[in-house]
Design a protein around this motif. Structure first.
Motif, PDB file in Angstrom:
ATOM      1  N   SER A  29       0.858  -1.174   0.000  1.00  0.00           N
ATOM      2  CA  SER A  29       0.000   0.000   0.000  1.00  0.00           C
ATOM      3  C   SER A  29       0.904   1.236   0.000  1.00  0.00           C
ATOM      4  CB  SER A  29      -0.910  -0.008   1.226  1.00  0.00           C
ATOM      5  OG  SER A  29      -0.145   0.133   2.410  1.00  0.00           O
ATOM      6  N   PRO A  30       0.398   2.394  -0.420  1.00  0.00           N
ATOM      7  CA  PRO A  30       1.236   3.598  -0.479  1.00  0.00           C
ATOM      8  C   PRO A  30       1.886   3.978   0.852  1.00  0.00           C
ATOM      9  CG  PRO A  30      -0.775   3.951  -1.705  1.00  0.00           C
ATOM     10  CD  PRO A  30      -0.927   2.623  -1.008  1.00  0.00           C
ATOM     11  N   ASP A  31       1.243   3.651   1.971  1.00  0.00           N
ATOM     12  CA  ASP A  31       1.834   3.980   3.277  1.00  0.00           C
ATOM     13  C   ASP A  31       2.706   2.846   3.825  1.00  0.00           C
ATOM     14  OD1 ASP A  31      -0.077   2.117   3.965  1.00  0.00           O
ATOM     15  OD2 ASP A  31      -1.179   3.424   5.331  1.00  0.00           O
ATOM     16  N   LEU A  32       2.887   1.781   3.054  1.00  0.00           N
ATOM     17  CA  LEU A  32       3.707   0.614   3.406  1.00  0.00           C
ATOM     18  C   LEU A  32       3.195  -0.133   4.637  1.00  0.00           C
ATOM     19  CD1 LEU A  32       7.292   2.078   2.836  1.00  0.00           C
ATOM     20  CD2 LEU A  32       5.928   0.708   1.265  1.00  0.00           C
ATOM     21  N   ARG A  33       1.949   0.069   4.991  1.00  0.00           N
ATOM     22  CA  ARG A  33       1.395  -0.618   6.168  1.00  0.00           C
ATOM     23  C   ARG A  33       0.685  -1.922   5.814  1.00  0.00           C
ATOM     24  NH1 ARG A  33      -0.324   3.374  10.902  1.00  0.00           N
ATOM     25  NH2 ARG A  33       1.223   4.984  10.568  1.00  0.00           N
ATOM     26  N   HIS A  34       0.439  -2.137   4.539  1.00  0.00           N
ATOM     27  CA  HIS A  34      -0.263  -3.351   4.110  1.00  0.00           C
ATOM     28  C   HIS A  34       0.483  -3.977   2.938  1.00  0.00           C
ATOM     29  CE1 HIS A  34      -3.762  -2.419   6.598  1.00  0.00           C
ATOM     30  NE2 HIS A  34      -3.555  -1.169   6.236  1.00  0.00           N
ATOM     31  N   ALA A  35       0.635  -5.287   2.996  1.00  0.00           N
ATOM     32  CA  ALA A  35       1.287  -6.026   1.920  1.00  0.00           C
ATOM     33  C   ALA A  35       0.353  -7.133   1.454  1.00  0.00           C
ATOM     34  CB  ALA A  35       2.601  -6.627   2.411  1.00  0.00           C
ATOM     35  N   THR A  36       0.033  -7.114   0.180  1.00  0.00           N
ATOM     36  CA  THR A  36      -0.760  -8.184  -0.414  1.00  0.00           C
ATOM     37  C   THR A  36       0.209  -9.124  -1.105  1.00  0.00           C
ATOM     38  OG1 THR A  36      -2.590  -6.654  -0.762  1.00  0.00           O
ATOM     39  CG2 THR A  36      -2.662  -8.735  -1.963  1.00  0.00           C
ATOM     40  N   VAL A  37       0.260 -10.370  -0.626  1.00  0.00           N
ATOM     41  CA  VAL A  37       1.225 -11.354  -1.101  1.00  0.00           C
ATOM     42  C   VAL A  37       0.492 -12.373  -1.967  1.00  0.00           C
ATOM     43  CG1 VAL A  37       2.930 -13.076  -0.399  1.00  0.00           C
ATOM     44  CG2 VAL A  37       2.561 -11.038   1.020  1.00  0.00           C
ATOM     45  N   PHE A  38       0.913 -12.460  -3.233  1.00  0.00           N
ATOM     46  CA  PHE A  38       0.319 -13.408  -4.161  1.00  0.00           C
ATOM     47  C   PHE A  38       1.175 -14.668  -4.200  1.00  0.00           C
ATOM     48  CE2 PHE A  38      -1.246  -9.297  -5.449  1.00  0.00           C
ATOM     49  CZ  PHE A  38      -2.593  -9.546  -5.655  1.00  0.00           C
ATOM     50  N   VAL A  39       0.540 -15.803  -3.976  1.00  0.00           N
ATOM     51  CA  VAL A  39       1.261 -17.077  -3.888  1.00  0.00           C
ATOM     52  C   VAL A  39       0.615 -18.118  -4.794  1.00  0.00           C
ATOM     53  CG1 VAL A  39       2.060 -16.690  -1.525  1.00  0.00           C
ATOM     54  CG2 VAL A  39      -0.105 -17.842  -1.909  1.00  0.00           C
TER      55      VAL A  39
ATOM     56  N   LEU B 170      -0.882 -20.630   5.302  1.00  0.00           N
ATOM     57  CA  LEU B 170      -0.188 -19.334   5.276  1.00  0.00           C
ATOM     58  C   LEU B 170      -0.910 -18.317   6.152  1.00  0.00           C
ATOM     59  CD1 LEU B 170       0.668 -19.158   1.470  1.00  0.00           C
ATOM     60  CD2 LEU B 170       2.322 -19.277   3.344  1.00  0.00           C
ATOM     61  N   ARG B 171      -2.227 -18.290   6.027  1.00  0.00           N
ATOM     62  CA  ARG B 171      -3.014 -17.328   6.815  1.00  0.00           C
ATOM     63  C   ARG B 171      -2.955 -17.643   8.307  1.00  0.00           C
ATOM     64  NH1 ARG B 171      -7.686 -17.499   2.227  1.00  0.00           N
ATOM     65  NH2 ARG B 171      -6.715 -15.946   0.848  1.00  0.00           N
ATOM     66  N   THR B 172      -2.833 -18.915   8.650  1.00  0.00           N
ATOM     67  CA  THR B 172      -2.703 -19.310  10.050  1.00  0.00           C
ATOM     68  C   THR B 172      -1.401 -18.788  10.652  1.00  0.00           C
ATOM     69  OG1 THR B 172      -3.991 -21.313   9.637  1.00  0.00           O
ATOM     70  CG2 THR B 172      -2.630 -21.303  11.614  1.00  0.00           C
ATOM     71  N   ASN B 173      -0.378 -18.685   9.810  1.00  0.00           N
ATOM     72  CA  ASN B 173       0.952 -18.271  10.273  1.00  0.00           C
ATOM     73  C   ASN B 173       1.280 -16.807   9.949  1.00  0.00           C
ATOM     74  OD1 ASN B 173       2.263 -20.830  11.351  1.00  0.00           O
ATOM     75  ND2 ASN B 173       1.429 -21.516   9.402  1.00  0.00           N
ATOM     76  N   ILE B 174       0.270 -15.996   9.726  1.00  0.00           N
ATOM     77  CA  ILE B 174       0.490 -14.585   9.367  1.00  0.00           C
ATOM     78  C   ILE B 174       1.310 -13.855  10.423  1.00  0.00           C
ATOM     79  CG2 ILE B 174      -0.723 -12.372   9.274  1.00  0.00           C
ATOM     80  CD1 ILE B 174      -2.593 -13.527   7.273  1.00  0.00           C
ATOM     81  N   ALA B 175       1.042 -14.078  11.683  1.00  0.00           N
ATOM     82  CA  ALA B 175       1.782 -13.380  12.743  1.00  0.00           C
ATOM     83  C   ALA B 175       3.279 -13.658  12.641  1.00  0.00           C
ATOM     84  CB  ALA B 175       1.252 -13.781  14.113  1.00  0.00           C
TER      85      ALA B 175
ATOM     86  N   LYS C  71      -1.430  -9.939   3.809  1.00  0.00           N
ATOM     87  CA  LYS C  71      -2.625 -10.654   3.363  1.00  0.00           C
ATOM     88  C   LYS C  71      -2.195 -11.567   2.221  1.00  0.00           C
ATOM     89  CE  LYS C  71      -5.737  -8.353   0.980  1.00  0.00           C
ATOM     90  NZ  LYS C  71      -6.871  -7.510   0.586  1.00  0.00           N
ATOM     91  N   PHE C  72      -2.484 -12.859   2.352  1.00  0.00           N
ATOM     92  CA  PHE C  72      -2.134 -13.835   1.314  1.00  0.00           C
ATOM     93  C   PHE C  72      -3.319 -14.056   0.384  1.00  0.00           C
ATOM     94  CE2 PHE C  72       0.907 -15.012   4.653  1.00  0.00           C
ATOM     95  CZ  PHE C  72       2.071 -15.059   3.905  1.00  0.00           C
ATOM     96  N   LEU C  73      -3.051 -13.991  -0.918  1.00  0.00           N
ATOM     97  CA  LEU C  73      -4.070 -14.251  -1.926  1.00  0.00           C
ATOM     98  C   LEU C  73      -3.501 -15.203  -2.974  1.00  0.00           C
ATOM     99  CD1 LEU C  73      -5.511 -10.674  -2.613  1.00  0.00           C
ATOM    100  CD2 LEU C  73      -6.538 -12.495  -1.260  1.00  0.00           C
ATOM    101  N   PRO C  74      -4.369 -15.998  -3.602  1.00  0.00           N
ATOM    102  CA  PRO C  74      -3.877 -16.880  -4.675  1.00  0.00           C
ATOM    103  C   PRO C  74      -3.524 -16.057  -5.904  1.00  0.00           C
ATOM    104  CG  PRO C  74      -6.262 -17.018  -4.509  1.00  0.00           C
ATOM    105  CD  PRO C  74      -5.797 -16.156  -3.370  1.00  0.00           C
ATOM    106  N   ASP C  75      -2.484 -16.455  -6.604  1.00  0.00           N
ATOM    107  CA  ASP C  75      -2.086 -15.764  -7.831  1.00  0.00           C
ATOM    108  C   ASP C  75      -2.869 -16.363  -8.985  1.00  0.00           C
ATOM    109  OD1 ASP C  75      -0.936 -14.539  -9.975  1.00  0.00           O
ATOM    110  OD2 ASP C  75       1.122 -14.949  -9.391  1.00  0.00           O
ATOM    111  N   GLU C  76      -3.743 -15.576  -9.556  1.00  0.00           N
ATOM    112  CA  GLU C  76      -4.595 -16.048 -10.647  1.00  0.00           C
ATOM    113  C   GLU C  76      -3.994 -15.743 -12.015  1.00  0.00           C
ATOM    114  OE1 GLU C  76      -7.168 -17.817  -9.918  1.00  0.00           O
ATOM    115  OE2 GLU C  76      -7.249 -17.387  -7.771  1.00  0.00           O
ATOM    116  N   SER C  77      -2.822 -15.101 -12.051  1.00  0.00           N
ATOM    117  CA  SER C  77      -2.258 -14.686 -13.335  1.00  0.00           C
ATOM    118  C   SER C  77      -1.910 -15.881 -14.225  1.00  0.00           C
ATOM    119  CB  SER C  77      -1.029 -13.806 -13.121  1.00  0.00           C
ATOM    120  OG  SER C  77      -0.012 -14.518 -12.461  1.00  0.00           O
ATOM    121  N   PHE C  78      -1.487 -17.003 -13.641  1.00  0.00           N
ATOM    122  CA  PHE C  78      -1.166 -18.175 -14.447  1.00  0.00           C
ATOM    123  C   PHE C  78      -2.431 -18.738 -15.098  1.00  0.00           C
ATOM    124  CE2 PHE C  78       2.197 -18.172 -11.184  1.00  0.00           C
ATOM    125  CZ  PHE C  78       3.298 -18.040 -12.020  1.00  0.00           C
ATOM    126  N   ASP C  79      -3.520 -18.763 -14.338  1.00  0.00           N
ATOM    127  CA  ASP C  79      -4.790 -19.246 -14.886  1.00  0.00           C
ATOM    128  C   ASP C  79      -5.276 -18.326 -16.004  1.00  0.00           C
ATOM    129  OD1 ASP C  79      -4.690 -21.239 -12.953  1.00  0.00           O
ATOM    130  OD2 ASP C  79      -5.868 -20.064 -11.520  1.00  0.00           O
TER     131      ASP C  79
END
Length: 140
Positions: free
Chosen positions: A54-64, A79-84, A103-111
């Motif tokens: 995010s622009p303020d560097l407080r949030h990271a969206t991680v695509f896996v 992954l979400r269980t181990n976020i801390a 925040k972990f999200l699935p990477d849909e770019s390959f699909d």
């Protein structure tokens, strides 16, 4: 003496990309070295394809994406269980002013790429592309 502010949108954008790449490397390293004590993550190879900050560097969206896309939901849950753990490690290694919330999200770019490849392989589309390619090649 007045200080000139040199922060432009382009500079901020580059900074976001650099920090995102650093976060990606830290998380990838943790997964590769199996430093997360989780049986699911130990049993699966997980690629961290992109991190968007995010622009303020407080949030990271991680695509896996798990290797071959197998057990994607199970891996995401682990992954979400181990976020801390991930947040603590990223904050400790990068020394940022704030620890980014991950925040972990699935990477849909390959699909999506596979879907586009399938569309381009369609004979009707290939015919249309071939016709347009010939017209442009004639200099018309």
């Amino acid at each position: 003496m007045a200080r000139h502010q040199t922060s432009t949108p382009e500079n901020r954008s580059v900074r976001l990309l650099k920090v995102g790449e650093q976060v990606r490397h830290v998380i990838s390293d943790l997964l590769t070295r199996q430093m997360v004590h989780d049986d699911v993550l130990t049993a699966h190879s997980v690629s961290v394809t992109e991190v968007r900050m995010s622009p303020d560097l407080r949030h990271a969206t991680v695509f896996v994406k798990p290797l071959l896309g197998e057990d994607e939901e199970i891996v995401l849950k682990a992954l979400r269980t181990n976020i801390a753990f991930f947040q603590k490690e990223v904050a400790g290694k990068l020394k940022l002013k704030y620890a980014a919330k991950i925040k972990f999200l699935p990477d849909e770019s390959f699909d999506e790429a596979s879907r586009i490849d399938a569309l381009l392989a369609d004979p009707r589309v290939r015919r249309d592309i071939g016709e347009h390619g010939d017209e442009q090649g004639d200099g018309e």
